[in-house]
Design a protein around this motif. Structure first.
Motif, short mmCIF file in Angstrom:
data_model
loop_
_atom_site.label_atom_id
_atom_site.label_comp_id
_atom_site.label_asym_id
_atom_site.label_seq_id
_atom_site.Cartn_x
_atom_site.Cartn_y
_atom_site.Cartn_z
N ASP A 1 27.04 50.11 51.84
CA ASP A 1 27.46 48.73 52.06
C ASP A 1 26.68 47.74 51.20
O ASP A 1 27.19 46.68 50.88
CB ASP A 1 27.23 48.33 53.54
CG ASP A 1 28.22 49.00 54.48
OD1 ASP A 1 29.37 49.22 54.06
OD2 ASP A 1 27.84 49.30 55.63
N ASP B 1 31.85 45.29 57.64
CA ASP B 1 32.02 46.72 57.84
C ASP B 1 32.40 46.90 59.32
O ASP B 1 32.13 46.00 60.13
CB ASP B 1 30.67 47.40 57.52
CG ASP B 1 30.62 48.82 58.03
OD1 ASP B 1 31.51 49.59 57.65
OD2 ASP B 1 29.69 49.14 58.80
N ASP C 1 32.21 50.24 61.56
CA ASP C 1 31.36 51.11 62.39
C ASP C 1 29.90 50.68 62.33
O ASP C 1 29.32 50.57 61.25
CB ASP C 1 31.48 52.57 61.91
CG ASP C 1 32.90 53.07 62.04
OD1 ASP C 1 33.40 53.13 63.18
OD2 ASP C 1 33.53 53.36 61.00
N HIS C 2 29.31 50.42 63.47
CA HIS C 2 27.91 49.99 63.60
C HIS C 2 27.67 48.55 63.13
O HIS C 2 26.53 48.11 63.07
CB HIS C 2 26.94 50.92 62.86
CG HIS C 2 26.75 52.25 63.54
ND1 HIS C 2 26.05 52.38 64.71
CD2 HIS C 2 27.18 53.49 63.20
CE1 HIS C 2 26.05 53.66 65.06
NE2 HIS C 2 26.73 54.34 64.18
N THR C 3 28.74 47.85 62.72
CA THR C 3 28.55 46.45 62.32
C THR C 3 29.44 45.59 63.22
O THR C 3 28.97 44.95 64.15
CB THR C 3 28.90 46.24 60.83
OG1 THR C 3 28.08 47.08 60.03
CG2 THR C 3 28.70 44.78 60.42
N ASP D 1 26.02 48.01 57.74
CA ASP D 1 24.80 48.67 58.24
C ASP D 1 24.35 49.80 57.33
O ASP D 1 23.28 50.36 57.54
CB ASP D 1 25.06 49.26 59.63
CG ASP D 1 26.02 50.42 59.55
OD1 ASP D 1 27.22 50.19 59.29
OD2 ASP D 1 25.59 51.58 59.72
MG LIG Z 1 29.03 51.16 59.13
#
Ligand SMILES: [Mg+2]
Length: 463
Positions: free
Chosen positions: A310, A24, A26-28, A305
């Motif tokens: 996910d 992923d 965003d944020h990963t 995340d």
């Molecule tokens: Mg994400």
């Protein structure tokens, strides 16, 4: 240089058997300065509520409080409440707006302590992208109950309006343009992460990206956070086997949607029959990837995340292996260490209390069986001792809780029980970690072995 934390194992995972690693974004793959980003999302929502949906102007003056929400909470949109659930989805803590709800009030509001999470009235706080939403919702509920009673819609409509303005802020570029203007304020640069990805690639791992973000935003973040640190590839699109944008997860894992191929930097597209190395795509589905590349699902590890988008849907409908990024884990472990001596003191007092309670029960039983009252004085004294111990335990529990989030306590627990979030992580993520580079710091040949978790009957409770 960033420090790495351990990778935690729920189910045995042999990295030697993993040939494809899906990420992923965003944020990963790309980490955010979460508080800054959520502050931006919050301000964008306030601004749009006033400008686009004619909410009262004073909403623009509300202040964002990053601590108001944690992961795994559930928003009751209709009643204006925010709930923290146990692993069995029982309500353990709750707020109406920003006001705590006590147990007797909670019993009046909810017929059952257990929540049916398939009920559309409930919305989970699944990712850190939801903190701003949950915070603003709670504040608007307060205003609806008080000074803006007549000028705000009902709680359910407030929630719907918030979803609308948040989507709009993402879609119309309000958020993206601000991020683009000051990337350093919102995005973390992590050269070791890129180094780790290149090392994994050298070991024959094929790395791909599946993000719900659209192409231009993906490119913006990749150009900033990945491109400058590449050593073995000339561009980020070369580092990855392929990149899928606007993937509509979780539908990506369940439905059979076609891929479009992005053919220029401007984002022009053509229909694509399948997936090719080096390609950048839009849409598509997991099924085509698995079949097109002639892979067995167990040789694909997907890392994200978003517990639902996910991981949970993927695990239910698609047999890829899963890893979850929980950016709160480092702080949670740190806080747990701070609380350790308090927990030990509480446990010790509980140990003192248990035999006294057993003794009280046996004395009362003896009186019942033998029909006498001769233990009354002793029982009275023992009860007094128990309440003296409870008087010591109470403040310790308060202090222990204060080591964590001031409103919600621990992310992974509610009291001594596991939180619903902890249950989801345990049930659906094969492994989990604070950040992707924690995994990449380990050998691409690591054999993650799960620990034996004792069942209740395997724990010796009474010694
Ligand atoms: Mg994400």
């Amino acid at each position: 240089m960033s420090t790495n934390s351990p990778v935690f194992v729920n189910r045995t995972l042999n990295m030697k058997k993993i040939n494809y690693i899906g990420l992923d974004m965003d944020h990963t793959l790309v980490r955010y300065k979460t508080e800054n980003f959520e502050q931006l999302a919050y301000a964008s929502m306030c601004q749009k509520l006033v400008n686009d949906l004619s909410y009262p102007k004073q909403i623009a003056n509300l202040k964002f409080n990053f601590n108001r929400a944690i992961r795994g909470l559930v928003i009751d949109k209709v009643r204006g409440n925010i709930l923290k659930l146990s692993r069995h989805a029982a309500i353990r803590e709750s707020y109406h707006g920003t006001r705590p709800i006590n147990f007797s009030e909670q019993k009046k509001i909810y017929k059952s302590t257990y929540i049916d999470l398939s009920d559309p009235d409930y919305d989970p706080v699944d990712t850190s992208f939801s903190y701003s939403f949950a915070t603003l919702f709670a504040q608007l509920v307060d205003l609806k109950d008080d000074e803006l009673r007549d000028s705000l819609p009902d709680y359910g409509q407030i929630a719907a309006d918030l979803i609308f303005v948040l989507d709009a802020a993402h879609r119309d570029g309000t958020i993206k343009n601000q991020v683009a203007e000051d990337l350093d304020h919102y995005i973390i640069k992590d050269p070791e992460l890129v180094e780790g990805l290149e090392r994994y690639k050298k070991h024959g791992k094929k790395i791909f990206v599946v993000t719900n973000s659209e192409y231009h935003y993906t490119k913006l973040l990749m150009d900033y956070a990945i491109q400058p640190f590449l050593k073995d590839s000339s561009s980020w699109s070369e580092l990855f086997e392929f990149v899928v944008t606007l993937a509509s997860k979780p539908r990506f894992f369940t439905d059979r949607l076609p891929f479009l191929k992005i053919t220029s930097d401007e984002g022009t597209m053509i229909n694509a029959n399948g997936i090719e190395t080096g390609g950048i795509y839009q849409g598509g589905c997991a099924d085509i990837i698995t079949k097109n590349l002639k892979l067995s699902p167990e040789e694909i590890l997907y890392i994200g995340d978003h517990i639902y988008g996910d991981i949970v849907r993927l695990k239910k409908d698609c047999a890829w292996r899963t890893a979850l990024v929980v950016e709160e884990i480092e702080e949670e472990i740190h806080n747990s260490q701070n609380a350790l001596s308090l927990v030990e003191q509480i446990d010790q007092l509980m140990e003192e209390k248990r035999p006294i309670e057993t003794k009280i029960d046996s004395l009362i039983s003896d009186q019942i069986i033998n029909e006498h009252k001769s233990h009354e004085q002793e029982i009275k004294e023992l009860i007094h001792t128990v309440s003296a111990i409870d008087t010591k335990i109470g403040p310790l529990i308060k202090k222990q809780r204060a080591c964590f989030n001031p409103y919600w306590g621990e992310v992974f627990r509610t009291g001594i029980e596991e939180s619903y979030f902890a249950y989801q992580v345990d049930r659906f993520a094969c492994i989990y970690m604070g950040k992707l580079s924690d995994l990449l710091a380990l050998s691409p040949r690591t054999y993650f072995r799960s620990n034996k978790k004792p069942l209740s009957h395997e724990i010796k409770l009474f010694t």
